[in-house]
Structures are given as C-alpha cells and as structure tokens.
Design a protein around this motif. Structure first.
Motif, PDB file in Angstrom:
ATOM      1  N   LYS A  50       0.927  -1.306   0.281  1.00  0.00           N
ATOM      2  CA  LYS A  50       0.521  -0.141  -0.356  1.00  0.00           C
ATOM      3  C   LYS A  50       0.835   1.204   0.309  1.00  0.00           C
ATOM      4  O   LYS A  50       0.566   2.209  -0.612  1.00  0.00           O
ATOM      5  N   ILE A  51       2.371   1.121   0.430  1.00  0.00           N
ATOM      6  CA  ILE A  51       2.913   2.073   0.805  1.00  0.00           C
ATOM      7  C   ILE A  51       3.472   2.468  -0.295  1.00  0.00           C
ATOM      8  O   ILE A  51       3.315   4.037  -1.104  1.00  0.00           O
ATOM      9  N   VAL A  52       3.731   1.215  -1.462  1.00  0.00           N
ATOM     10  CA  VAL A  52       4.846   1.922  -2.765  1.00  0.00           C
ATOM     11  C   VAL A  52       3.644   1.918  -3.854  1.00  0.00           C
ATOM     12  O   VAL A  52       4.721   2.718  -4.819  1.00  0.00           O
ATOM     13  N   PHE A  53       2.522   1.523  -3.939  1.00  0.00           N
ATOM     14  CA  PHE A  53       2.042   0.799  -5.381  1.00  0.00           C
ATOM     15  C   PHE A  53       0.810   2.262  -4.560  1.00  0.00           C
ATOM     16  O   PHE A  53       0.068   2.394  -3.229  1.00  0.00           O
ATOM     17  N   PRO A  54      -0.037   2.505  -5.707  1.00  0.00           N
ATOM     18  CA  PRO A  54      -1.221   3.273  -5.515  1.00  0.00           C
ATOM     19  C   PRO A  54      -2.246   2.693  -4.444  1.00  0.00           C
ATOM     20  O   PRO A  54      -3.249   1.706  -4.970  1.00  0.00           O
ATOM     21  N   SER A  55      -3.129   3.229  -4.054  1.00  0.00           N
ATOM     22  CA  SER A  55      -3.908   2.629  -2.857  1.00  0.00           C
ATOM     23  C   SER A  55      -4.866   2.983  -3.307  1.00  0.00           C
ATOM     24  O   SER A  55      -5.618   2.808  -1.788  1.00  0.00           O
ATOM     25  N   THR A  56      -5.047   4.001  -3.384  1.00  0.00           N
ATOM     26  CA  THR A  56      -6.506   4.403  -4.000  1.00  0.00           C
ATOM     27  C   THR A  56      -6.508   5.395  -5.097  1.00  0.00           C
ATOM     28  O   THR A  56      -5.955   5.238  -6.269  1.00  0.00           O
ATOM     29  N   LYS A  57      -8.180   6.077  -5.854  1.00  0.00           N
ATOM     30  CA  LYS A  57      -8.487   5.901  -7.309  1.00  0.00           C
ATOM     31  C   LYS A  57      -7.642   7.164  -7.221  1.00  0.00           C
ATOM     32  O   LYS A  57      -7.078   7.206  -8.496  1.00  0.00           O
ATOM     33  N   THR A  58      -7.311   8.215  -6.882  1.00  0.00           N
ATOM     34  CA  THR A  58      -6.819   9.830  -6.968  1.00  0.00           C
ATOM     35  C   THR A  58      -4.955   9.218  -7.441  1.00  0.00           C
ATOM     36  O   THR A  58      -4.374   9.129  -8.613  1.00  0.00           O
ATOM     37  N   GLU A  59      -4.769   8.063  -6.474  1.00  0.00           N
ATOM     38  CA  GLU A  59      -3.374   7.365  -6.397  1.00  0.00           C
ATOM     39  C   GLU A  59      -3.430   6.762  -7.508  1.00  0.00           C
ATOM     40  O   GLU A  59      -1.980   7.416  -9.095  1.00  0.00           O
ATOM     41  N   GLY A  60      -4.583   5.818  -8.157  1.00  0.00           N
ATOM     42  CA  GLY A  60      -4.474   5.261  -9.145  1.00  0.00           C
ATOM     43  C   GLY A  60      -3.780   5.822 -10.399  1.00  0.00           C
ATOM     44  O   GLY A  60      -3.890   5.385 -11.694  1.00  0.00           O
ATOM     45  N   PHE A  61      -5.072   7.376 -10.378  1.00  0.00           N
ATOM     46  CA  PHE A  61      -5.579   8.139 -11.767  1.00  0.00           C
ATOM     47  C   PHE A  61      -3.822   8.835 -11.984  1.00  0.00           C
ATOM     48  O   PHE A  61      -3.577   9.406 -13.438  1.00  0.00           O
ATOM     49  N   ILE A  62      -3.385   8.796 -11.425  1.00  0.00           N
ATOM     50  CA  ILE A  62      -2.295  10.179 -11.194  1.00  0.00           C
ATOM     51  C   ILE A  62      -1.251   9.006 -11.293  1.00  0.00           C
ATOM     52  O   ILE A  62      -0.113   9.068 -12.991  1.00  0.00           O
ATOM     53  N   PHE A  63      -0.639   7.486 -11.144  1.00  0.00           N
ATOM     54  CA  PHE A  63       0.162   7.109 -12.041  1.00  0.00           C
ATOM     55  C   PHE A  63      -0.343   6.733 -12.902  1.00  0.00           C
ATOM     56  O   PHE A  63       0.986   6.509 -14.366  1.00  0.00           O
ATOM     57  N   LEU A  64      -1.365   5.892 -13.656  1.00  0.00           N
ATOM     58  CA  LEU A  64      -1.276   6.176 -15.028  1.00  0.00           C
ATOM     59  C   LEU A  64      -1.881   7.258 -15.679  1.00  0.00           C
ATOM     60  O   LEU A  64      -1.269   7.305 -17.005  1.00  0.00           O
ATOM     61  N   PHE A  65      -1.679   8.268 -15.219  1.00  0.00           N
ATOM     62  CA  PHE A  65      -1.378   9.651 -16.475  1.00  0.00           C
ATOM     63  C   PHE A  65       0.173   9.461 -16.481  1.00  0.00           C
ATOM     64  O   PHE A  65       0.348   9.757 -17.281  1.00  0.00           O
ATOM     65  N   PHE A  66       0.961   9.454 -15.484  1.00  0.00           N
ATOM     66  CA  PHE A  66       2.143   9.754 -15.479  1.00  0.00           C
ATOM     67  C   PHE A  66       3.048   8.519 -16.422  1.00  0.00           C
ATOM     68  O   PHE A  66       3.824   8.997 -16.752  1.00  0.00           O
ATOM     69  N   VAL A  67       2.167   7.085 -16.749  1.00  0.00           N
ATOM     70  CA  VAL A  67       3.079   6.356 -17.043  1.00  0.00           C
ATOM     71  C   VAL A  67       2.268   6.593 -18.566  1.00  0.00           C
ATOM     72  O   VAL A  67       3.397   6.849 -19.965  1.00  0.00           O
ATOM     73  N   ILE A  68       1.622   6.849 -19.222  1.00  0.00           N
ATOM     74  CA  ILE A  68       0.999   7.175 -20.410  1.00  0.00           C
ATOM     75  C   ILE A  68       2.143   8.555 -20.621  1.00  0.00           C
ATOM     76  O   ILE A  68       2.174   8.799 -21.839  1.00  0.00           O
ATOM     77  N   ALA A  69       2.218   9.679 -20.168  1.00  0.00           N
ATOM     78  CA  ALA A  69       2.299  10.734 -20.667  1.00  0.00           C
ATOM     79  C   ALA A  69       4.174  10.295 -20.991  1.00  0.00           C
ATOM     80  O   ALA A  69       4.690  10.730 -21.821  1.00  0.00           O
ATOM     81  N   TYR A  70       5.143   9.828 -19.786  1.00  0.00           N
ATOM     82  CA  TYR A  70       6.581   9.578 -19.372  1.00  0.00           C
ATOM     83  C   TYR A  70       6.686   8.562 -20.294  1.00  0.00           C
ATOM     84  O   TYR A  70       7.134   8.335 -21.423  1.00  0.00           O
ATOM     85  N   GLY A  71       5.602   7.838 -20.639  1.00  0.00           N
ATOM     86  CA  GLY A  71       5.637   6.544 -21.289  1.00  0.00           C
ATOM     87  C   GLY A  71       5.277   6.672 -22.934  1.00  0.00           C
ATOM     88  O   GLY A  71       6.554   6.024 -24.239  1.00  0.00           O
ATOM     89  N   ALA A  72       4.806   6.978 -23.590  1.00  0.00           N
ATOM     90  CA  ALA A  72       5.017   8.016 -24.202  1.00  0.00           C
ATOM     91  C   ALA A  72       5.761   8.289 -25.180  1.00  0.00           C
ATOM     92  O   ALA A  72       6.990   7.831 -26.354  1.00  0.00           O
ATOM     93  N   ASN A  73       6.486   8.837 -24.689  1.00  0.00           N
ATOM     94  CA  ASN A  73       8.146   9.795 -24.725  1.00  0.00           C
ATOM     95  C   ASN A  73       8.940   8.523 -24.951  1.00  0.00           C
ATOM     96  O   ASN A  73       9.954   8.710 -25.570  1.00  0.00           O
TER      97      ASN A  73
END
Length: 425
Positions: free
Chosen positions: A12-35
């Motif tokens: 729970k500490i290392v990975f997203p544990s709420t919906k907001t944290e999940g969306f944040i993680f997904l956003f950065f994965v898409i943004a950084y991942g595309a680059n």
C-alpha cells in the motif's frame, strides 16, 4: 498472519492505494511512456553497444545495464541490473534491439511514475494539503528535468529516486505516528539505497534522529544504534563479498574517482551550482554537442551536455524556487519532518557543492535529492494554510512557474529529439 499484514502494508505504501493515486500513476505512465516509447523505438540512444559512456548528459546507460557501474560508487548495483538486463533480453529474445531498449525505457517510466505517486502520498497524507494544491505541486514536479530524463533512462539514479521517495514517505509516516523504523526497513533501505549509490546510505539513518524522545531514553538509543549497526553490517558484508574482501582495491578506486570528478572547471563555482546542481535538475538550459570516442578509438560519436544558463529569466526562475525552499525551512523550523528533508539535501550539497565531486555534471544526480523540493514547497503551503492572501499568492506563483517550466522543457526536449534524429537514428 502478522507477516502478511506487514507485506500488504508495504504494498500500500509503494503502489497506488486510492483511485486518485491510481489516476495519477496512470497519467504519468501514459505521459512519460509515450516519450520513452518514441525515443527507444526510433533511436539507439537508450542503449547502444558501441557507446561506453556519456551519450547524453553524462548518463552511462550501457555500463550500468551491463555491469551496474563502478563498484566504488554503486557497490551492489550489478546484482540489481543483472536481473533487469536478463529480463529485457528475455523479452527481446537475446538481441540488443529496439525491443530490448523498449523494456529498459518502459521500466524506467514505471519507476519514475511510482516515485511521483510517493510525492503525492507525502503531500496528501503527511502534509495533508488540499487536493488542488497537491496536484499543482505534483504537476510542477512532474515537469522537472530529472523526471523527464530518468523516465526513459536505465540508470542507478532512476531506481534511487524511487527507493529514496518510498523510504522518505515510510519514515515520515513512522515519525508522525510516533513509531520506530523497523529492523527490516533499515536493512532493506541500506541494501537497496546504499547498494545503488554508496553515499546515500546515510539518508537511511537520518530519520532515526527524529524518533520520539530518542535522545532522552537510553533503551531507544540502543535499539536505534543496533538497527543501524545490523543494517550497515549486512550492507558491508554484501559489499565485501562482491569485492572478494579486497578492501584496498575499493580505497584505491575511490581515490581515483574523486581525483577524476572533483577537479576545478573553467565554469565559475556559483554558476555550476545554480545552472547544474539546482537548475539542471529542474529547468533545461541550452545544450552543447561534443565529440567522443570509445576506449579503442574505433568508434566516434556525438555526445550531448548541458550548458550553463544564458538567460537572466532562468536564473530568476531557480532563485524563486530556492527562495521558496528557504522560506519553507524558516516557517517550519520546528518541524522535524522538514529537517529530515533538509539534512538529506545537505548531504548532496556537501558532496557536490562543497567537495565538488561531479559538480560539472551534477544535473545527473537529481535522483538523489530532487524529490525534496516539492515536499519542502508543500510544507511552505502548509505554513500558510489559514491565511488566504499568502496562500493565493503562492498558488499563483507556482502556477506561473509550472507553465514556464512546461514551455521551456518541452522546447528543449524538441531540441533533444533533433539531436537524436541527426546522430542516433
């Protein structure tokens, strides 16, 4: 059952544990991942077997991936990167092709995105800032040069950024809850953080200084010292095992590295500190292209480095951030969590700015300390939580800084693409 609960708590500490944290993680994965995908799939800069070092901004991708880097600075990194390399080769069917580069780059994307989630957890759960302020600080931090570069770069700094961010959030929770840092966390922190960069091991022990009434209780002092001794002992044993217990080789190599990377440069000291140690990790300056070759001089290639700032606006930008950091420390000088961050930052200031180790390329070391900046800015907002006018002023200032940072760094990223298109197609 107790061990399972601890493991689940760790997840729970290392990975997203709420919906907001999940969306944040997904956003950065898409943004950084595309680059990362674009760079790794179209260019050879992420990994080129012909380039031993310094292809871009002094990152040693090939050396790190193949050997974990020099044992004198990265004592246990070879074990870590052996696993990453073998996994990438398994995916690419034992070929150093675009698939191999993609795995390395996308792993970096996942790691930096997870590190960003840690920053949000700290802002949201430790400082307890309003959501819109936490998201603005996170957006600002997400645009830092360090995050952009490390999100596609297989380097020790990439993984150090995550490990330090996780340990900092974990230790802040423990201090807030008046609980001691566990033996397990001490050992894991020492091995993973110190193992990737030896000087960072001291940052694992800084939070011990701020445990509740530790200096007023001999028993607590003894337990803390025993945790540090055991974790350091495990680290030293693993390190000596890698060296075949030849400590003299480590001493000699360390001396050579310090002589090599601490010699005075033509650039003034103040400009190296402002443009590279602080600025180069946040706001891209202009670039310089240099001619390089491998050891045997059988392959010549172009390498990209950062120049010092040429615009007064850039210096003002960095000065404003530093002012916010100093202001935060001044306003929160009684807050022990702030001092954990400050002391952690001072470790790198001493190494790079005072001892001058690697100061001429200190823009690559951001993974060791750059995560401290958004946290200290968060504490600055916290100190004005009940004062509308200063809070509005800070929010507006940070929004302007974020917009400028985005425009500047995207523009420079375009120049980086041009460099890749010309020399690494």
């Amino acid at each position: 059952m107790k061990l399972l609960n601890k493991f689940l708590s760790f997840l729970k500490i290392v990975f997203p544990s709420t919906k907001t944290e999940g969306f944040i993680f997904l956003f950065f994965v898409i943004a950084y991942g595309a680059n990362a995908w674009f760079i790794a799939d179209n260019f050879t800069i992420v990994y080129d077997d012909r380039i031993p070092w310094d292809g871009y901004f002094s990152f040693d991708n090939r050396a790190i991936v193949q050997t974990g880097g020099g044992f004198e600075r990265h004592p246990l990194a070879n074990y870590f990167f052996d696993c990453i390399r073998e996994f990438a080769l398994w995916i690419s069917r034992n070929r150093y092709n675009s698939a191999f580069r993609l795995v390395l780059a996308l792993l970096s994307t996942l790691v930096v995105s997870l590190a960003n989630v840690q920053i949000f957890k700290y802002l949201n759960n430790i400082i307890q800032l309003p959501l819109k302020i936490s998201l603005l600080i996170l957006a600002f931090y997400g645009l830092f040069v360090t995050n952009i570069l490390l999100s596609f770069t297989p380097e020790t700094y990439t993984y150090t950024l995550l490990f330090l961010s996780v340990f900092n959030y974990y230790s802040a929770r423990k201090i807030n809850e008046d609980q001691p840092i566990s033996f397990g966390a001490s050992i894991l922190g020492s091995v993973f953080i110190g193992g990737l960069t030896i000087t960072n091991i001291v940052k694992v022990y800084i939070p011990f200084l701020f445990e509740k009434k530790i200096f007023w209780n001999w028993k607590k002092i003894g337990i803390a010292v025993s945790k540090m001794a055991v974790s350091a002992g495990v680290f030293i044993f693993l390190f000596l095992l890698r060296l075949d217990f030849n400590l003299q080789n480590f001493v000699n190599k360390t001396g050579e590295q310090y002589d090599k990377f601490s010699k005075p440069k033509v650039t003034p000291l103040w400009d190296m500190i402002s443009s590279w140690f602080f600025g180069g990790n946040i706001l891209f300056p202009s670039f310089v292209i240099r001619d390089y070759h491998n050891k045997d001089k059988t392959f010549y290639y172009k390498a990209l480095f950062m120049d010092v700032y040429s615009s007064a606006i850039s210096y003002v930008f960095i000065a404003i951030i530093l002012l916010m950091i100093f202001w935060s420390v001044f306003k929160n000088y009684k807050n022990k969590l702030v001092w954990v961050l400050v002391i952690s930052l001072l470790v790198d200031v001493v190494i790079h700015c005072v001892l001058k180790f690697g100061l001429h390329t200190s823009y690559i070391y951001g993974g060791h300390f750059v995560f401290v900046f958004p946290m200290l800015i968060g504490w600055l907002f916290f100190s004005f939580k009940d004062k509308t006018l200063p809070l509005t002023f800070l929010y507006g200032t940070l929004m302007i800084l974020t917009v400028y940072l985005g425009f500047n760094n995207f523009y420079r990223l375009g120049e980086f693409y041009q460099f890749l298109e010309t020399y690494y197609k």
